[in-house]
Motif scaffolding. Structure first.
Motif, PDB file in Angstrom:
ATOM      1  N   ASN A 227      62.247 -46.574   8.068  1.00 13.86           N
ATOM      2  CA  ASN A 227      60.922 -45.947   7.628  1.00 13.86           C
ATOM      3  C   ASN A 227      61.468 -44.882   6.851  1.00 13.86           C
ATOM      4  O   ASN A 227      60.771 -43.542   6.857  1.00 13.86           O
ATOM      5  N   ALA A 228      62.043 -45.189   5.906  1.00 15.98           N
ATOM      6  CA  ALA A 228      62.576 -43.927   4.952  1.00 15.98           C
ATOM      7  C   ALA A 228      61.242 -43.753   3.869  1.00 15.98           C
ATOM      8  O   ALA A 228      60.478 -44.495   3.575  1.00 15.98           O
ATOM      9  N   GLU A 229      61.484 -42.445   3.509  1.00 14.10           N
ATOM     10  CA  GLU A 229      60.482 -41.838   2.546  1.00 14.10           C
ATOM     11  C   GLU A 229      61.490 -41.171   1.214  1.00 14.10           C
ATOM     12  O   GLU A 229      62.419 -40.796   1.672  1.00 14.10           O
ATOM     13  N   GLU A 230      60.835 -41.508   0.008  1.00 11.61           N
ATOM     14  CA  GLU A 230      61.771 -41.188  -1.279  1.00 11.61           C
ATOM     15  C   GLU A 230      61.284 -39.772  -1.593  1.00 11.61           C
ATOM     16  O   GLU A 230      59.938 -39.672  -1.735  1.00 11.61           O
ATOM     17  N   TYR A 231      62.315 -39.025  -2.049  1.00 12.15           N
ATOM     18  CA  TYR A 231      61.851 -37.936  -2.725  1.00 12.15           C
ATOM     19  C   TYR A 231      62.551 -37.675  -3.906  1.00 12.15           C
ATOM     20  O   TYR A 231      63.790 -37.964  -3.982  1.00 12.15           O
ATOM     21  N   ASN A 232      62.023 -37.030  -4.968  1.00 10.71           N
ATOM     22  CA  ASN A 232      62.681 -36.456  -6.311  1.00 10.71           C
ATOM     23  C   ASN A 232      62.656 -35.272  -6.561  1.00 10.71           C
ATOM     24  O   ASN A 232      61.797 -34.586  -6.328  1.00 10.71           O
ATOM     25  N   SER A 246      60.068 -28.602  -8.532  1.00 13.73           N
ATOM     26  CA  SER A 246      59.192 -28.926  -7.647  1.00 13.73           C
ATOM     27  C   SER A 246      59.942 -30.269  -6.735  1.00 13.73           C
ATOM     28  O   SER A 246      60.633 -31.116  -7.419  1.00 13.73           O
ATOM     29  N   VAL A 247      59.467 -30.555  -5.587  1.00 18.75           N
ATOM     30  CA  VAL A 247      59.889 -31.821  -4.871  1.00 18.75           C
ATOM     31  C   VAL A 247      58.752 -32.678  -4.897  1.00 18.75           C
ATOM     32  O   VAL A 247      57.526 -32.402  -4.630  1.00 18.75           O
ATOM     33  N   GLU A 248      59.085 -33.943  -5.434  1.00 19.71           N
ATOM     34  CA  GLU A 248      57.976 -34.989  -5.480  1.00 19.71           C
ATOM     35  C   GLU A 248      58.103 -36.086  -4.794  1.00 19.71           C
ATOM     36  O   GLU A 248      59.491 -36.534  -4.442  1.00 19.71           O
ATOM     37  N   LYS A 249      57.080 -36.526  -4.122  1.00 23.51           N
ATOM     38  CA  LYS A 249      57.046 -37.839  -3.224  1.00 23.51           C
ATOM     39  C   LYS A 249      56.595 -38.856  -4.112  1.00 23.51           C
ATOM     40  O   LYS A 249      55.200 -38.776  -4.314  1.00 23.51           O
ATOM     41  N   PRO A 250      57.255 -39.791  -4.788  1.00 20.91           N
ATOM     42  CA  PRO A 250      56.806 -40.827  -5.337  1.00 20.91           C
ATOM     43  C   PRO A 250      55.547 -41.556  -4.703  1.00 20.91           C
ATOM     44  O   PRO A 250      55.695 -41.743  -3.726  1.00 20.91           O
ATOM     45  N   LEU A 251      54.449 -41.839  -5.471  1.00 19.68           N
ATOM     46  CA  LEU A 251      53.429 -42.455  -5.003  1.00 19.68           C
ATOM     47  C   LEU A 251      53.530 -44.212  -5.132  1.00 19.68           C
ATOM     48  O   LEU A 251      54.025 -44.621  -6.250  1.00 19.68           O
ATOM     49  N   GLY A 252      53.106 -44.784  -4.504  1.00 21.02           N
ATOM     50  CA  GLY A 252      52.842 -46.541  -4.503  1.00 21.02           C
ATOM     51  C   GLY A 252      54.440 -46.927  -4.079  1.00 21.02           C
ATOM     52  O   GLY A 252      54.482 -47.972  -4.538  1.00 21.02           O
ATOM     53  N   VAL A 253      55.317 -46.174  -3.457  1.00 23.74           N
ATOM     54  CA  VAL A 253      56.526 -47.077  -3.356  1.00 23.74           C
ATOM     55  C   VAL A 253      56.476 -47.692  -1.960  1.00 23.74           C
ATOM     56  O   VAL A 253      56.258 -47.388  -1.070  1.00 23.74           O
ATOM     57  N   TYR A 254      57.160 -48.921  -2.272  1.00 18.37           N
ATOM     58  CA  TYR A 254      57.086 -49.731  -1.118  1.00 18.37           C
ATOM     59  C   TYR A 254      58.742 -50.049  -0.663  1.00 18.37           C
ATOM     60  O   TYR A 254      59.356 -49.162  -0.706  1.00 18.37           O
ATOM     61  N   GLY A 275      51.785 -39.773 -15.616  1.00 24.35           N
ATOM     62  CA  GLY A 275      50.741 -39.954 -14.558  1.00 24.35           C
ATOM     63  C   GLY A 275      50.583 -38.799 -13.314  1.00 24.35           C
ATOM     64  O   GLY A 275      50.629 -37.624 -13.638  1.00 24.35           O
ATOM     65  N   SER A 276      49.989 -39.235 -12.094  1.00 26.73           N
ATOM     66  CA  SER A 276      49.821 -38.493 -11.240  1.00 26.73           C
ATOM     67  C   SER A 276      51.086 -38.402 -10.119  1.00 26.73           C
ATOM     68  O   SER A 276      51.617 -39.384  -9.894  1.00 26.73           O
ATOM     69  N   HIS A 277      51.355 -37.194  -9.686  1.00 29.30           N
ATOM     70  CA  HIS A 277      52.475 -37.036  -8.513  1.00 29.30           C
ATOM     71  C   HIS A 277      52.057 -36.235  -7.312  1.00 29.30           C
ATOM     72  O   HIS A 277      51.260 -35.251  -7.763  1.00 29.30           O
ATOM     73  N   TYR A 278      52.634 -36.612  -6.325  1.00 29.32           N
ATOM     74  CA  TYR A 278      52.439 -35.839  -5.070  1.00 29.32           C
ATOM     75  C   TYR A 278      53.631 -34.837  -4.833  1.00 29.32           C
ATOM     76  O   TYR A 278      54.549 -35.270  -4.759  1.00 29.32           O
ATOM     77  N   PHE A 279      53.351 -33.286  -5.088  1.00 32.06           N
ATOM     78  CA  PHE A 279      54.438 -32.468  -4.844  1.00 32.06           C
ATOM     79  C   PHE A 279      54.424 -31.873  -3.478  1.00 32.06           C
ATOM     80  O   PHE A 279      53.269 -31.555  -2.852  1.00 32.06           O
ATOM     81  N   VAL A 280      55.434 -31.725  -2.692  1.00 32.72           N
ATOM     82  CA  VAL A 280      55.480 -31.403  -1.453  1.00 32.72           C
ATOM     83  C   VAL A 280      54.990 -29.887  -1.320  1.00 32.72           C
ATOM     84  O   VAL A 280      55.944 -28.995  -2.299  1.00 32.72           O
ATOM     85  N   ILE A 308      67.767 -36.075  -8.901  1.00 34.32           N
ATOM     86  CA  ILE A 308      68.417 -36.388  -7.746  1.00 34.32           C
ATOM     87  C   ILE A 308      67.255 -37.116  -6.762  1.00 34.32           C
ATOM     88  O   ILE A 308      66.331 -36.404  -6.386  1.00 34.32           O
ATOM     89  N   ASP A 309      67.523 -38.440  -6.214  1.00 35.10           N
ATOM     90  CA  ASP A 309      66.781 -39.121  -5.472  1.00 35.10           C
ATOM     91  C   ASP A 309      67.225 -38.879  -3.964  1.00 35.10           C
ATOM     92  O   ASP A 309      68.343 -39.235  -3.651  1.00 35.10           O
ATOM     93  N   LEU A 310      66.590 -38.542  -3.105  1.00 37.16           N
ATOM     94  CA  LEU A 310      66.714 -38.397  -1.743  1.00 37.16           C
ATOM     95  C   LEU A 310      66.019 -39.201  -0.992  1.00 37.16           C
ATOM     96  O   LEU A 310      64.872 -39.680  -1.098  1.00 37.16           O
ATOM     97  N   LEU A 311      66.439 -39.685   0.340  1.00 37.38           N
ATOM     98  CA  LEU A 311      65.861 -40.487   1.429  1.00 37.38           C
ATOM     99  C   LEU A 311      65.657 -39.705   2.581  1.00 37.38           C
ATOM    100  O   LEU A 311      66.760 -39.257   2.972  1.00 37.38           O
ATOM    101  N   VAL A 312      64.498 -39.577   3.293  1.00 40.01           N
ATOM    102  CA  VAL A 312      64.504 -39.093   4.303  1.00 40.01           C
ATOM    103  C   VAL A 312      63.849 -39.988   5.763  1.00 40.01           C
ATOM    104  O   VAL A 312      63.106 -40.694   5.271  1.00 40.01           O
ATOM    105  N   ASP A 313      64.599 -39.994   6.619  1.00 37.50           N
ATOM    106  CA  ASP A 313      64.307 -40.849   7.789  1.00 37.50           C
ATOM    107  C   ASP A 313      63.255 -40.340   8.818  1.00 37.50           C
ATOM    108  O   ASP A 313      62.959 -39.243   8.404  1.00 37.50           O
ATOM    109  N   LYS A 314      62.658 -41.035   9.661  1.00 39.22           N
ATOM    110  CA  LYS A 314      61.642 -40.471  10.499  1.00 39.22           C
ATOM    111  C   LYS A 314      62.192 -39.225  11.302  1.00 39.22           C
ATOM    112  O   LYS A 314      61.110 -38.473  11.954  1.00 39.22           O
ATOM    113  N   GLU A 315      63.445 -39.250  11.467  1.00 37.87           N
ATOM    114  CA  GLU A 315      63.748 -37.850  12.200  1.00 37.87           C
ATOM    115  C   GLU A 315      63.928 -36.766  11.538  1.00 37.87           C
ATOM    116  O   GLU A 315      64.406 -35.806  12.030  1.00 37.87           O
ATOM    117  N   GLY A 316      63.609 -36.852  10.152  1.00 33.16           N
ATOM    118  CA  GLY A 316      63.797 -35.878   9.149  1.00 33.16           C
ATOM    119  C   GLY A 316      65.132 -35.514   8.712  1.00 33.16           C
ATOM    120  O   GLY A 316      65.563 -34.561   7.679  1.00 33.16           O
TER     121      GLY A 316
END
Length: 381
Positions: A227-232, A246-254, A275-280, A308-316
């Protein structure tokens, strides 16, 4: 007015992505500050320049009417770009280069190869030096270095292409015994998600490895994060004096953020065009991500502007997935949120490059001694 050479294209599978990044740089460089000179490297590694390389129309129509072969100087202090004249008695045109702006991605450009030429002749250039470029490009060595500095990375193993070809079943069994499915299979030194596949069983692992070895002599296998989420996050500066975007969460990532997702999206969300981006906006989360990104940048002694590309799991739990030392579109979309324009990002990158060159000029590379006189022929030193 400074002569800024934008180098793009290259002998790499990311050639087309680099061309688009180069076009963006040429379009957004401040023409009141800089005389912009394009240098296009074709897929065979040959260099060309000309006004035709300043417009994307030339690439779309594959028409380059005024293209001219060119080359850089090869001896220290020869900071010229030479436009080759093929006439019998015509001298090559010389243009003094104040700074090279790297818009190259992938092999033979992002990996320290061309940086070495500019170190040799003394031309300032944007982005990290030879060592940082090479380490940042090789996902295996990069993760080895990060592990040694206690930077969290996903569990991984790797193999040489030659070893896999000789012992494919033994290699796959070792990977399966070392990592849990799903397993991500990647060429060790590529970007833009080219050659990457995810495997859920041994046959998929075999198929994914067969794809990856087409693009690199080394392959890395990474254990998937559930259940990883990517952040840039982008970092810019040198010698530890850096600022963070800023910290971005890419949209539309599967499951995999594919080449098509990044660069061919019709939704307006592709990285290549902003394009459009979601910033934390969660300050605690953003602070943690930024501090980890800064550390990942500084540990590799990177300078310039990297993503830098980060991965975050469901526990944070947060992991550094990779660093992109010459990110597509110069990660300008990450800087816009804190007030930078594309042009000002390029200005800052050039400032850092010129500062790095000044720092190099203040370093003593010469030590004179009478070693020759004190040594005899055929004797051991």
């Amino acid at each position: 007015m400074k002569n800024i050479v934008v180098v793009f294209g290259g002998r790499a599978v990311e050639h087309e992505v680099s061309v688009i990044t180069g076009m963006q740089a040429i379009e957004n460089l401040d023409k009141e500050k800089y005389n912009v000179i394009p240098v296009f490297i074709d897929k065979e590694g040959k260099m060309f320049t000309g006004e035709c390389y300043k417009t994307f129309k030339s690439f779309k129509e594959d028409t380059f009417e005024d293209k001219k072969p060119c080359r850089f100087g090869t001896g220290f202090g020869d900071t010229n770009l030479y436009i080759v004249n093929k006439g019998l008695f015509k001298k090559d045109e010389e243009i003094n280069v104040d700074c090279v702006l790297f818009a190259l991605h992938g092999s033979h450009g992002e990996d320290g190869a061309l940086q070495g030429l500019f170190e040799t002749n003394g031309i300032p250039y944007t982005g990290p030096g030879v060592m940082s470029s090479a380490v940042g490009m090789d996902k295996i060595i990069m993760k080895d270095v990060y592990k040694s500095h206690n930077i969290p990375v996903v569990k991984y193993t790797w193999t040489f292409r030659d070893h896999y070809k000789v012992q494919p079943n033994e290699t796959l069994d070792y990977v399966i015994n070392t990592l849990k499915f799903p397993i991500y299979v990647k060429p060790a030194s590529l970007g833009s998600s080219i050659g990457i596949k995810v495997a859920h069983n041994k046959e998929e692992l075999r198929d994914a490895t067969e794809v990856a070895i087409q693009f690199d002599r080394k392959v890395i296998f990474e254990e998937g994060v559930e259940n990883a989420e990517e952040y840039n996050v982008a970092v810019m500066g040198k010698n530890g004096d850096v600022e963070v975007s800023s910290v971005e969460k890419p949209l539309g990532v599967y499951e995999i953020f594919s080449y098509e997702d990044k660069y061919m999206s019709k939704s307006g969300k592709s990285k290549i065009n902003g394009g459009s981006h979601y910033f934390v906006r969660d300050e605690e989360f953003a602070y943690k991500a930024k501090e980890l990104a800064k550390y990942a940048f500084n540990v590799l002694d990177v300078r310039g502007n990297a993503r830098i590309d980060l991965l975050v799991d469901k526990e944070g739990n947060m992991y550094v997935n990779e660093i992109n030392t010459l990110p597509g579109s110069f990660a300008f979309y990450l800087w816009e949120d804190i007030g930078y324009t594309f042009s000002s990002v390029l200005d800052r990158m050039i400032e850092i490059a010129l500062s790095a060159k000044e720092e190099d000029n203040n370093t003593n590379y010469r030590f004179d001694s009478n070693l020759y006189q004190n040594s005899g022929y055929g004797s051991k030193l």
